[in-house]
Enzyme design. Structure first.
Site, PDB file in Angstrom:
ATOM      1  N   ARG A  81       2.797  -1.082  10.826  1.00  0.00           N
ATOM      2  CA  ARG A  81       3.872  -1.190  11.811  1.00  0.00           C
ATOM      3  C   ARG A  81       4.157  -2.578  12.369  1.00  0.00           C
ATOM      4  O   ARG A  81       5.330  -2.872  12.628  1.00  0.00           O
ATOM      5  CB  ARG A  81       3.621  -0.176  12.932  1.00  0.00           C
ATOM      6  CG  ARG A  81       3.870   1.250  12.453  1.00  0.00           C
ATOM      7  CD  ARG A  81       3.178   2.282  13.305  1.00  0.00           C
ATOM      8  NE  ARG A  81       1.730   2.191  13.173  1.00  0.00           N
ATOM      9  CZ  ARG A  81       0.867   2.940  13.848  1.00  0.00           C
ATOM     10  NH1 ARG A  81       1.305   3.815  14.717  1.00  0.00           N
ATOM     11  NH2 ARG A  81      -0.434   2.805  13.651  1.00  0.00           N
ATOM     12  N   LYS A  93      -7.423   8.260  -1.595  1.00  0.00           N
ATOM     13  CA  LYS A  93      -8.731   8.720  -1.088  1.00  0.00           C
ATOM     14  C   LYS A  93      -9.248   9.953  -1.817  1.00  0.00           C
ATOM     15  O   LYS A  93      -9.447  11.026  -1.211  1.00  0.00           O
ATOM     16  CB  LYS A  93      -8.658   9.013   0.416  1.00  0.00           C
ATOM     17  CG  LYS A  93      -8.241   7.836   1.276  1.00  0.00           C
ATOM     18  CD  LYS A  93      -8.326   8.168   2.751  1.00  0.00           C
ATOM     19  CE  LYS A  93      -7.942   7.022   3.647  1.00  0.00           C
ATOM     20  NZ  LYS A  93      -6.531   6.641   3.606  1.00  0.00           N
ATOM     21  N   THR A 118     -12.027   6.387  10.480  1.00  0.00           N
ATOM     22  CA  THR A 118     -12.069   5.889  11.864  1.00  0.00           C
ATOM     23  C   THR A 118     -11.689   6.979  12.866  1.00  0.00           C
ATOM     24  O   THR A 118     -11.935   6.845  14.055  1.00  0.00           O
ATOM     25  CB  THR A 118     -11.156   4.660  12.059  1.00  0.00           C
ATOM     26  OG1 THR A 118      -9.913   4.928  11.426  1.00  0.00           O
ATOM     27  CG2 THR A 118     -11.772   3.426  11.469  1.00  0.00           C
ATOM     28  N   ASP A 158     -13.637  14.842  -4.963  1.00  0.00           N
ATOM     29  CA  ASP A 158     -13.743  16.121  -5.672  1.00  0.00           C
ATOM     30  C   ASP A 158     -14.970  16.041  -6.571  1.00  0.00           C
ATOM     31  O   ASP A 158     -15.751  15.090  -6.467  1.00  0.00           O
ATOM     32  CB  ASP A 158     -12.442  16.368  -6.475  1.00  0.00           C
ATOM     33  CG  ASP A 158     -12.149  17.858  -6.672  1.00  0.00           C
ATOM     34  OD1 ASP A 158     -13.097  18.619  -6.968  1.00  0.00           O
ATOM     35  OD2 ASP A 158     -10.984  18.257  -6.531  1.00  0.00           O
ATOM     36  N   LYS A 216       0.852  -1.199   0.000  1.00  0.00           N
ATOM     37  CA  LYS A 216       0.000   0.000   0.000  1.00  0.00           C
ATOM     38  C   LYS A 216       0.887   1.248   0.000  1.00  0.00           C
ATOM     39  O   LYS A 216       1.740   1.403   0.866  1.00  0.00           O
ATOM     40  CB  LYS A 216      -0.916   0.034   1.226  1.00  0.00           C
ATOM     41  CG  LYS A 216      -1.803   1.287   1.254  1.00  0.00           C
ATOM     42  CD  LYS A 216      -2.885   1.190   2.302  1.00  0.00           C
ATOM     43  CE  LYS A 216      -2.493   1.746   3.644  1.00  0.00           C
ATOM     44  NZ  LYS A 216      -2.409   3.226   3.700  1.00  0.00           N
ATOM     45  N   ARG A 270      -3.380  -6.442  14.447  1.00  0.00           N
ATOM     46  CA  ARG A 270      -2.234  -6.585  15.348  1.00  0.00           C
ATOM     47  C   ARG A 270      -2.062  -8.050  15.724  1.00  0.00           C
ATOM     48  O   ARG A 270      -3.048  -8.770  15.845  1.00  0.00           O
ATOM     49  CB  ARG A 270      -2.459  -5.765  16.640  1.00  0.00           C
ATOM     50  CG  ARG A 270      -2.437  -4.244  16.427  1.00  0.00           C
ATOM     51  CD  ARG A 270      -1.067  -3.758  15.997  1.00  0.00           C
ATOM     52  NE  ARG A 270      -1.005  -2.319  15.785  1.00  0.00           N
ATOM     53  CZ  ARG A 270      -1.127  -1.715  14.597  1.00  0.00           C
ATOM     54  NH1 ARG A 270      -1.374  -2.415  13.508  1.00  0.00           N
ATOM     55  NH2 ARG A 270      -1.007  -0.409  14.488  1.00  0.00           N
ATOM     56  N   ASP A 326      -3.435   4.365  -2.105  1.00  0.00           N
ATOM     57  CA  ASP A 326      -4.411   4.848  -1.112  1.00  0.00           C
ATOM     58  C   ASP A 326      -4.386   6.378  -1.091  1.00  0.00           C
ATOM     59  O   ASP A 326      -3.756   6.986  -0.226  1.00  0.00           O
ATOM     60  CB  ASP A 326      -4.006   4.245   0.251  1.00  0.00           C
ATOM     61  CG  ASP A 326      -4.884   4.704   1.396  1.00  0.00           C
ATOM     62  OD1 ASP A 326      -6.000   5.177   1.159  1.00  0.00           O
ATOM     63  OD2 ASP A 326      -4.429   4.551   2.555  1.00  0.00           O
TER      64      ASP A 326
HETATM   65  O1  C5P Z   1       0.764   0.689  11.142  1.00  0.00           O
HETATM   66  P1  C5P Z   1      -0.662   0.255  11.024  1.00  0.00           P
HETATM   67  O2  C5P Z   1      -0.834  -1.247  10.897  1.00  0.00           O
HETATM   68  O3  C5P Z   1      -1.561   0.857  12.070  1.00  0.00           O
HETATM   69  O4  C5P Z   1      -1.098   0.865   9.593  1.00  0.00           O
HETATM   70  C1  C5P Z   1      -2.419   0.805   9.128  1.00  0.00           C
HETATM   71  C2  C5P Z   1      -2.522   1.483   7.801  1.00  0.00           C
HETATM   72  O5  C5P Z   1      -3.892   1.556   7.422  1.00  0.00           O
HETATM   73  C3  C5P Z   1      -1.999   2.922   7.780  1.00  0.00           C
HETATM   74  O6  C5P Z   1      -1.489   3.172   6.461  1.00  0.00           O
HETATM   75  C4  C5P Z   1      -3.260   3.725   8.042  1.00  0.00           C
HETATM   76  O7  C5P Z   1      -3.178   5.027   7.504  1.00  0.00           O
HETATM   77  C5  C5P Z   1      -4.306   2.900   7.307  1.00  0.00           C
HETATM   78  N1  C5P Z   1      -5.683   3.095   7.778  1.00  0.00           N
HETATM   79  C6  C5P Z   1      -6.067   2.868   9.082  1.00  0.00           C
HETATM   80  N2  C5P Z   1      -7.373   3.061   9.456  1.00  0.00           N
HETATM   81  C7  C5P Z   1      -8.268   3.455   8.553  1.00  0.00           C
HETATM   82  C8  C5P Z   1      -7.913   3.688   7.232  1.00  0.00           C
HETATM   83  C9  C5P Z   1      -6.583   3.493   6.878  1.00  0.00           C
HETATM   84  O8  C5P Z   1      -5.256   2.483   9.919  1.00  0.00           O
HETATM   85  N3  C5P Z   1      -9.531   3.588   8.925  1.00  0.00           N
END
Ligand code: C5P
Length: 232
Positions: A211, A61, A119, A64, A32, A181, A59
């Site tokens: 992460r 988003k 979110t 417009d 992504k 996670r 990504d």
């Molecule tokens: O590091 P982590 O696993 O939290 O990354 C989640 C990814 O998904 C990030 O790129 C974040 O911007 C994206 N994302 C999110 N929640 C959303 C939409 C996108 O965590 N509702």
């Protein structure tokens, strides 16, 4: 496309993302690319990662007027990305225009998915700032149905919502879910999380993992653990 793990490459430079991807010598993760990397490096970074053999979820988003989104989507389609997205809040006309722009002369196109309510938006901020007074879970489900009726392929949502979205919009309507996670990992700033195995059980089609992979001591092992839990 079947179930897959998408690695959120939230890096700020070409050097950082390519040295991360260099670690993957025997597999090519679905990647992504978000606003930070795209705005820092431009479309060349998409071409370069694609040329290395990765699938790409771009990504950005978009949101417009329909004509502007249609033209922008046509540019993204030429970049040969696999998935891209927009805000369902742009309404049906914008989503239909986006699909037209994405569709290549041979009829093929990248998958197009919608963001519903971010979110980071909660009931209070949605009522106060957006003047939307319905319960937020109903708003999310309504946006999902509007996206499906416009012809989109799926939505970004919490893994906790995947089952409900499939019930309302059909099992083929894709759920792409961040907020994943490992059971023994750091939650960080994510509030509502699920393990890859639980996301699989509830029916997510793709998980987006940042992460837990990018910041792991051994990112390749963490990626393979995600694949083993979610895909196998
Ligand atoms: O590091 P982590 O696993 O939290 O990354 C989640 C990814 O998904 C990030 O790129 C974040 O911007 C994206 N994302 C999110 N929640 C959303 C939409 C996108 O965590 N509702």
């Amino acid at each position: 496309m079947g179930k897959d793990v998408i690695v959120a490459c939230d890096f700020s430079s070409k050097e950082a993302v390519l040295s991360f991807l260099d670690k993957f010598t025997d597999c090519k993760p679905f990647v992504k690319i978000g606003m930070e990397l795209y705005y820092a490096e431009g479309p060349a970074i998409v071409r370069e990662i694609k040329a290395r053999g990765h699938k790409i979820f771009l990504d950005l988003k978009l949101h417009d007027i329909p004509n502007t989104v249609k033209k922008a989507m046509s540019v993204l389609s030429n970049l040969d990305v696999d998935i891209t997205n927009l805000h369902a809040a742009g309404t049906t006309a914008m989503m239909k225009a986006a699909l037209e722009g994405l569709t290549r002369p041979d009829g093929t196109r990248p998958l197009l998915i919608a963001v519903t309510q971010l979110t980071s938006t909660d009931q209070e901020s949605m009522e106060r700032d957006l003047m939307i007074h319905a319960p937020i879970d109903q708003v999310v489900m309504h946006y999902a149905e509007t996206a499906r009726n416009a012809g989109l392929d799926g939505i970004v949502c919490s893994p906790l919502e995947s089952g409900k979205v499939h019930d309302r919009c059909g099992k083929d309507f894709l759920t792409v879910t961040p907020g994943v996670r490992f059971a023994d990992g750091d939650v960080g700033d994510q509030k509502r999380v699920m393990t890859p195995a639980a996301a699989k059980a509830i029916g997510s089609d793709y998980i987006v993992v940042g992460r837990p992979i990018t910041a792991a001591p051994d990112p390749v092992a963490a990626y393979k653990r995600c694949i083993a839990e979610f895909c196998d």
